[in-house]
Scaffold this active site. Structure first.
Site, PDB file in Angstrom:
ATOM      1  N   SER A 138       0.881  -1.170   0.000  1.00  0.00           N
ATOM      2  CA  SER A 138       0.000   0.000   0.000  1.00  0.00           C
ATOM      3  C   SER A 138       0.914   1.213   0.000  1.00  0.00           C
ATOM      4  O   SER A 138       2.078   1.118   0.418  1.00  0.00           O
ATOM      5  CB  SER A 138      -0.845  -0.012   1.271  1.00  0.00           C
ATOM      6  OG  SER A 138      -1.430   1.245   1.500  1.00  0.00           O
ATOM      7  N   TYR A 152      -2.001  -1.467  10.731  1.00  0.00           N
ATOM      8  CA  TYR A 152      -2.021  -1.606   9.266  1.00  0.00           C
ATOM      9  C   TYR A 152      -0.725  -1.057   8.666  1.00  0.00           C
ATOM     10  O   TYR A 152      -0.067  -1.741   7.868  1.00  0.00           O
ATOM     11  CB  TYR A 152      -3.232  -0.870   8.682  1.00  0.00           C
ATOM     12  CG  TYR A 152      -3.357  -1.058   7.176  1.00  0.00           C
ATOM     13  CD1 TYR A 152      -3.856  -2.247   6.647  1.00  0.00           C
ATOM     14  CD2 TYR A 152      -2.967  -0.056   6.291  1.00  0.00           C
ATOM     15  CE1 TYR A 152      -3.970  -2.431   5.266  1.00  0.00           C
ATOM     16  CE2 TYR A 152      -3.071  -0.230   4.918  1.00  0.00           C
ATOM     17  CZ  TYR A 152      -3.577  -1.422   4.407  1.00  0.00           C
ATOM     18  OH  TYR A 152      -3.677  -1.606   3.047  1.00  0.00           O
TER      19      TYR A 152
HETATM   20  N1  LIG Z   1      -8.747  -0.672  -1.154  1.00  0.00           N
HETATM   21  C1  LIG Z   1      -7.740   0.128  -0.852  1.00  0.00           C
HETATM   22  O1  LIG Z   1      -7.923   1.365  -0.732  1.00  0.00           O
HETATM   23  C2  LIG Z   1      -6.335  -0.436  -0.723  1.00  0.00           C
HETATM   24  C3  LIG Z   1      -5.260   0.464  -0.772  1.00  0.00           C
HETATM   25  C4  LIG Z   1      -3.967  -0.028  -0.665  1.00  0.00           C
HETATM   26  C5  LIG Z   1      -3.742  -1.375  -0.487  1.00  0.00           C
HETATM   27  N2  LIG Z   1      -4.793  -2.243  -0.442  1.00  0.00           N
HETATM   28  C6  LIG Z   1      -4.514  -3.674  -0.252  1.00  0.00           C
HETATM   29  O2  LIG Z   1      -5.110  -4.413  -1.291  1.00  0.00           O
HETATM   30  C7  LIG Z   1      -5.355  -5.749  -0.846  1.00  0.00           C
HETATM   31  C8  LIG Z   1      -6.736  -6.177  -1.290  1.00  0.00           C
HETATM   32  O3  LIG Z   1      -7.709  -5.377  -0.654  1.00  0.00           O
HETATM   33  P1  LIG Z   1      -9.021  -4.853  -1.399  1.00  0.00           P
HETATM   34  O4  LIG Z   1      -8.928  -3.386  -1.468  1.00  0.00           O
HETATM   35  O5  LIG Z   1      -9.281  -5.603  -2.625  1.00  0.00           O
HETATM   36  O6  LIG Z   1     -10.120  -5.157  -0.262  1.00  0.00           O
HETATM   37  P2  LIG Z   1     -11.300  -6.236  -0.162  1.00  0.00           P
HETATM   38  O7  LIG Z   1     -12.268  -6.039  -1.272  1.00  0.00           O
HETATM   39  O8  LIG Z   1     -11.774  -6.132   1.234  1.00  0.00           O
HETATM   40  O9  LIG Z   1     -10.567  -7.641  -0.397  1.00  0.00           O
HETATM   41  C9  LIG Z   1      -9.727  -8.208   0.566  1.00  0.00           C
HETATM   42  C10 LIG Z   1      -9.599  -9.685   0.270  1.00  0.00           C
HETATM   43  O10 LIG Z   1      -8.710 -10.271   1.220  1.00  0.00           O
HETATM   44  C11 LIG Z   1      -9.352 -11.437   1.712  1.00  0.00           C
HETATM   45  N3  LIG Z   1      -8.856 -11.870   3.013  1.00  0.00           N
HETATM   46  C12 LIG Z   1      -8.842 -11.240   4.203  1.00  0.00           C
HETATM   47  N4  LIG Z   1      -8.308 -12.033   5.141  1.00  0.00           N
HETATM   48  C13 LIG Z   1      -7.983 -13.208   4.531  1.00  0.00           C
HETATM   49  C14 LIG Z   1      -7.404 -14.429   4.964  1.00  0.00           C
HETATM   50  N5  LIG Z   1      -7.074 -14.645   6.239  1.00  0.00           N
HETATM   51  N6  LIG Z   1      -7.183 -15.405   4.041  1.00  0.00           N
HETATM   52  C15 LIG Z   1      -7.530 -15.236   2.750  1.00  0.00           C
HETATM   53  N7  LIG Z   1      -8.119 -14.106   2.285  1.00  0.00           N
HETATM   54  C16 LIG Z   1      -8.337 -13.115   3.171  1.00  0.00           C
HETATM   55  C17 LIG Z   1     -10.829 -11.073   1.744  1.00  0.00           C
HETATM   56  O11 LIG Z   1     -11.620 -12.238   1.911  1.00  0.00           O
HETATM   57  P3  LIG Z   1     -13.099 -12.185   2.563  1.00  0.00           P
HETATM   58  O12 LIG Z   1     -14.014 -11.753   1.456  1.00  0.00           O
HETATM   59  O13 LIG Z   1     -13.339 -13.585   3.008  1.00  0.00           O
HETATM   60  O14 LIG Z   1     -13.050 -11.203   3.699  1.00  0.00           O
HETATM   61  C18 LIG Z   1     -10.923 -10.431   0.376  1.00  0.00           C
HETATM   62  O15 LIG Z   1     -10.985 -11.410  -0.620  1.00  0.00           O
HETATM   63  C19 LIG Z   1      -5.117  -5.746   0.664  1.00  0.00           C
HETATM   64  O16 LIG Z   1      -3.855  -6.333   0.950  1.00  0.00           O
HETATM   65  C20 LIG Z   1      -5.092  -4.269   1.021  1.00  0.00           C
HETATM   66  O17 LIG Z   1      -4.296  -3.996   2.150  1.00  0.00           O
HETATM   67  C21 LIG Z   1      -6.104  -1.799  -0.555  1.00  0.00           C
END
Ligand SMILES: NC(=O)c1ccc[n+]([C@@H]2O[C@H](COP(=O)([O-])OP(=O)(O)OC[C@H]3O[C@@H](n4cnc5c(N)ncnc54)[C@H](OP(=O)(O)O)[C@@H]3O)[C@@H](O)[C@H]2O)c1
Length: 286
Positions: A138, A152
């Site tokens: 991130s 985080y």
């Molecule tokens: N969105 C943002 O603004 C942003 C910005 C920077 C970085 N990121 C990073 O991008 C990545 C993806 O996030 P996203 O934005 O796509 O959010 P998201 O839509 O909430 O997706 C997160 C995913 O991670 C899964 N997950 C959580 N804990 C897990 C575990 N123990 N084992 C396997 N899967 C697990 C969730 O599964 P469930 O559906 O079962 O919960 C979901 O599939 C993360 O690493 C996050 O830190 C996001």
């Protein structure tokens, strides 16, 4: 030869888009998720488009689940060419009100989850003499941007150092580890934020400021990047013969890095605080 890709956290957001994009580009893609009840949307698209995507269970917190997933993949394939470590979430709260277990939980998924899956693919990638490991960090892994987000930021800073060091030891085997640093991305991420269990909004000394931060989140995320853009950057990094070590994704992430390179630490801290408190967001216009 068909290349094999594995993505964690494919039930929504960046993981879902990345799984689809890799499969659409003929990677035999293992879209993994901890809860298969959330697989319907992805499964329907894959069937409709006839793309090489298979959904299997994988909880990155669970050693047995990780072993089972990679055993399954290696029974069906001789190689694993790409691993996208994407699964992650955010725990929100003041350090005073967060428990050690909540903080460890954040590291269990965002950091040790990556360690587990990466250890699972290294022997295969090392022996085959190549592979790409994409770690979705991130912009919060470069700058401590969000107040009440100490676990985080710490987990993503850890991921950055881990990846930089790992690159040295895997380079001689042709295995690359690459960091992706998105700014705000429109996914389920904000809805999935966990709040410190000990936080009582009626009684907490932090309640007023936390409320302000929550209110600022809306306008800041309004201009957030679509997850398909992050997926495109991941695909380019995977396909590149000479990829960068890290890729910032989104106007906000690029702006933050620019500001970080131009300002002193104290000035940067002031800019971050004002950006939040005045709901200005992180795209600097001047
Ligand atoms: N969105 C943002 O603004 C942003 C910005 C920077 C970085 N990121 C990073 O991008 C990545 C993806 O996030 P996203 O934005 O796509 O959010 P998201 O839509 O909430 O997706 C997160 C995913 O991670 C899964 N997950 C959580 N804990 C897990 C575990 N123990 N084992 C396997 N899967 C697990 C969730 O599964 P469930 O559906 O079962 O919960 C979901 O599939 C993360 O690493 C996050 O830190 C996001």
């Amino acid at each position: 030869m068909t290349k094999v890709a594995v993505v964690t956290g494919s039930s929504s957001g960046i993981g879902l888009e990345t799984s689809l994009l890799l499969a659409r580009n003929q990677f035999k893609t293992y879209a993994t998720m901890r809860n298969l009840n959330k697989s319907t949307q992805l499964q329907e698209i894959a069937v409709k488009e006839k793309i090489p995507l298979k959904i299997i269970p994988l909880d990155v917190n669970d050693e047995a689940s990780v072993n089972y997933a990679f055993d399954t993949i290696l029974k069906e394939n001789e190689t694993i060419d790409v691993l996208v470590n994407n699964a992650g979430y955010d725990v929100f709260g003041s350090l005073e009100e967060l428990t050690i277990d909540e903080i460890k939980g954040q590291f269990e998924t965002n950091f040790f989850g990556v360690v587990r899956t990466t250890k699972a693919v290294i022997p295969t990638m090392r022996k085959q003499g190549g592979g790409v490991i994409i770690n979705v960090s991130s912009i919060g892994g470069k700058v401590g941007l969000v107040p009440f987000n100490t676990p985080y930021h710490a987990s993503k800073f850890a991921l950055e150092g881990f990846t930089e060091s790992l690159r040295h030891e895997l380079a001689e085997f042709g295995v690359r580890a690459i960091l992706i640093e998105p700014g705000g991305v429109k996914t389920n991420f904000v809805d999935n934020i966990k709040t410190a269990k000990n936080h009582n909004p009626n009684d907490s000394p932090y309640a007023k400021t936390m409320q302000k931060i929550f209110e600022a989140m809306g306008p800041i995320m309004a201009d957030a990047t679509h997850p398909s853009e992050v997926a495109q950057v991941i695909l380019s990094a995977v396909n590149s013969n000479a990829p960068d070590i890290r890729y910032a994704v989104g106007k906000d992430a690029e702006s933050i890095l620019k500001v970080r390179s131009e300002l002193s630490d104290n000035e940067l801290e002031k800019w971050v605080r004002e950006s939040f408190m005045e709901k200005k967001g992180f795209v600097r216009t001047s």
